[in-house]
Motif scaffolding. Sequence first.
Motif, PDB file in Angstrom:
ATOM      1  N   LEU A  46       0.832  -1.196   0.000  1.00  0.00           N
ATOM      2  CA  LEU A  46       0.000   0.000   0.000  1.00  0.00           C
ATOM      3  C   LEU A  46       0.870   1.250   0.000  1.00  0.00           C
ATOM      4  O   LEU A  46       1.739   1.395   0.859  1.00  0.00           O
ATOM      5  N   PRO A  47       0.633   2.159  -0.933  1.00  0.00           N
ATOM      6  CA  PRO A  47       1.397   3.409  -0.905  1.00  0.00           C
ATOM      7  C   PRO A  47       0.902   4.303   0.222  1.00  0.00           C
ATOM      8  O   PRO A  47      -0.261   4.241   0.627  1.00  0.00           O
ATOM      9  N   VAL A  48       1.774   5.138   0.731  1.00  0.00           N
ATOM     10  CA  VAL A  48       1.417   6.062   1.800  1.00  0.00           C
ATOM     11  C   VAL A  48       0.365   7.052   1.296  1.00  0.00           C
ATOM     12  O   VAL A  48      -0.483   7.511   2.055  1.00  0.00           O
ATOM     13  N   SER A  49       0.365   7.318  -0.003  1.00  0.00           N
ATOM     14  CA  SER A  49      -0.614   8.252  -0.577  1.00  0.00           C
ATOM     15  C   SER A  49      -2.046   7.757  -0.390  1.00  0.00           C
ATOM     16  O   SER A  49      -2.990   8.555  -0.426  1.00  0.00           O
ATOM     17  N   SER A  68       8.844  10.704   6.229  1.00  0.00           N
ATOM     18  CA  SER A  68       9.731   9.599   6.601  1.00  0.00           C
ATOM     19  C   SER A  68       9.110   8.242   6.247  1.00  0.00           C
ATOM     20  O   SER A  68       9.795   7.223   6.259  1.00  0.00           O
ATOM     21  N   LEU A  69       7.821   8.228   5.920  1.00  0.00           N
ATOM     22  CA  LEU A  69       7.152   6.979   5.556  1.00  0.00           C
ATOM     23  C   LEU A  69       7.400   6.655   4.088  1.00  0.00           C
ATOM     24  O   LEU A  69       7.409   7.544   3.243  1.00  0.00           O
ATOM     25  N   ARG A  70       7.579   5.358   3.800  1.00  0.00           N
ATOM     26  CA  ARG A  70       7.763   4.937   2.416  1.00  0.00           C
ATOM     27  C   ARG A  70       6.562   4.156   1.898  1.00  0.00           C
ATOM     28  O   ARG A  70       6.010   4.483   0.871  1.00  0.00           O
ATOM     29  N   VAL A 146       4.860  -1.022   8.433  1.00  0.00           N
ATOM     30  CA  VAL A 146       4.946   0.371   8.009  1.00  0.00           C
ATOM     31  C   VAL A 146       6.434   0.646   7.859  1.00  0.00           C
ATOM     32  O   VAL A 146       7.177   0.633   8.841  1.00  0.00           O
ATOM     33  N   LEU A 147       6.859   0.848   6.617  1.00  0.00           N
ATOM     34  CA  LEU A 147       8.279   1.040   6.329  1.00  0.00           C
ATOM     35  C   LEU A 147       8.579   2.526   6.180  1.00  0.00           C
ATOM     36  O   LEU A 147       7.805   3.271   5.566  1.00  0.00           O
TER      37      LEU A 147
END
Length: 181
Positions: A46-49, A68-70, A146-147
Amino acid sequence: MIPKRMKRFWILLLFGIMLAGCSSGPSLQQYYVTKAENPNFLSADLPVSLLNIKKDELSAQQKEAFESLRKMNLLAFKKTPENGAEYEAEKVTVKTILDNDDFTELMKMKTPFGNGTVKYLGDDDAIDEVIIYGDSPEKGFMLMRVLGDNMNPAQLAQFIELLQKSNYDGEGLEALGSFFQ
């Protein structure tokens, strides 16, 4: 020319370092990869967007946390009457991986829906991965990674605030909802 004894010493030292670097148990990443094709699992990157956060409404600290989230990785196991034994085995495997000393526990949760744990991987001031695990005896379990890049605990708190501010309406996770029905 290197003396024979010195050459043997360096070879043994290199071999010892390689053995020490190898982990005897599976990593969380390996677990995700091996289970992605299993029909009892749902796997999604899942993208952070997807969180639908409006950057212009964020404080400086929240922007730093968001940047800072990828990405987020989701792995969920759906329990059915037919796969109860596999569910128990997979749950034990995941808990064994998460009990590794590399993971630091942030909190445990008990809810009417099941139990949960939040852990992280990295240093106290440079967290690279947050792991959210929850299980329900009736539904199954979910594992989310959560990377990020060098997140810190303050940023984790900011991330939780971000989630509360997000305009996320579940779009993109319809498969997860139907998976657990």
